[in-house]
Design an enzyme around this catalytic site. Sequence first.
Site, mmCIF file in Angstrom:
data_model
loop_
_atom_site.group_PDB
_atom_site.id
_atom_site.type_symbol
_atom_site.label_atom_id
_atom_site.label_comp_id
_atom_site.label_asym_id
_atom_site.label_seq_id
_atom_site.Cartn_x
_atom_site.Cartn_y
_atom_site.Cartn_z
ATOM 1 C CE LYS A 155 -2.474 9.331 5.969
ATOM 2 N NZ LYS A 155 -1.457 10.377 5.747
ATOM 3 C CE1 TYR A 159 -2.211 -5.705 0.779
ATOM 4 C CE2 TYR A 159 -2.440 -7.896 1.709
ATOM 5 C CZ TYR A 159 -2.412 -7.065 0.616
ATOM 6 O OH TYR A 159 -2.590 -7.583 -0.651
ATOM 7 C CE LYS A 172 -5.550 -4.740 -0.813
ATOM 8 N NZ LYS A 172 -5.826 -4.122 -2.133
ATOM 9 C CE1 TYR A 175 -18.494 4.800 -0.536
ATOM 10 C CE2 TYR A 175 -19.273 5.875 -2.529
ATOM 11 C CZ TYR A 175 -18.614 5.932 -1.322
ATOM 12 O OH TYR A 175 -18.082 7.123 -0.899
#
Length: 325
Positions: free
Chosen positions: A89, A143, A147, A157
């Site tokens: 999350k 993890y 990432k 974005y």
Amino acid sequence: MVASTQNLHHRSVRDVLPTTASGNGTTTTTTATTVNDKNNSKARDTHVWMYLVVHDVTEPIMVEVDQIYHLACPASPPHYQFNPVKTIKTSTMGTLNMLGLAKRVKAKILLTSTSEIYGDPQVHPQSEDYWGNVNPIGPRSCYDEGKRVAETMMYSYKEQSNVEVRVARIFNTFGPRMHPNDGRVVSNFIIQALQKKALTIYGEGDQTRSFQYVSDLVDGLHALMNGDYDGPVNLGNPDEFTMKEFAQYVKKLTKSESDIIFLEKTQDDPNKRKPDISLAKEKLGWEPRVTVKEGLSKTITYFQQVLDEAGEIIPTGPGASKPQN
Ligand SMILES: O=C(O)[C@H]1O[C@H](OP(=O)(O)OP(=O)(O)OC[C@H]2O[C@@H](n3ccc(=O)[nH]c3=O)[C@H](O)[C@@H]2O)[C@H](O)[C@@H](O)[C@@H]1O
């Protein structure tokens, strides 16, 4: 100073928002705002205000900032595996929220990604164009894959919304003020050696890591944020050790007579890791300046002080990575 979000002042000359991890596997975020008064060019006239905002990055945040250093996420394997769902999350929802913030206020955002996106690498040393070798369902995947998708979000974005992004792939970093129960190899070996306890190697100790001192990393992050290059950049020190060599080295620097013991290898532990830092040299003019020896000496001094104050410390081992019941 601790400020609630609504009490933060409006945009100043430069507001910087670092998100960091706190607690064991939680993602509560501390947020600092620094303000430089650029109307005064003399260094002594520069004002810095710091605000501490306690917030969880998995929730949206409304602040006005110019730069976001998005560091929030536990990075030590026992810590990020303690609550893998929360780790995912943090990297997914947390990064999405920070990107949403960056887009809304037109801030530049830097993600601290990791060498772990290369997984157990089949290319050595690792350069940024290597796509990696990650087990998507292993104990480290919360993890590693978290990432990896965070990096994907950054570039999505950028493409879709013109957000100005920076991505640092950080290799093993150490230094004073690491938590004694961080559980990573540097703090574990030093704390064990200083107390004459056995140094615990996981597996046969042939796996390698390359260790960077914390101040070099900070310089690298600053150079990346304030430079023009927006592709992923490795930040690490290529000085590579096997864990067997590293245990001996820590013993030598601490003048310790501790034994070295071999515990079970942890699942999916990368067999080798060493950064290729050509890109950081070329694009940022950055390379590590502190040797592993110098950095370890400072870290050993720090942990000796911690032990003097705290008494006995039993560092976090692999068995502590999950609740015991
Ligand atoms: O220090 C870091 O910055 C990196 O630490 C971890 O990656 P890892 O390399 O697995 O970190 P450690 O837990 O320090 O392990 C390094 C090696 O030492 C071994 N180890 C660790 C602890 C110990 O007591 N004994 C021991 O032999 C591990 O099995 C591993 O092979 C994180 O997952 C990375 O994201 C992060 O960049």
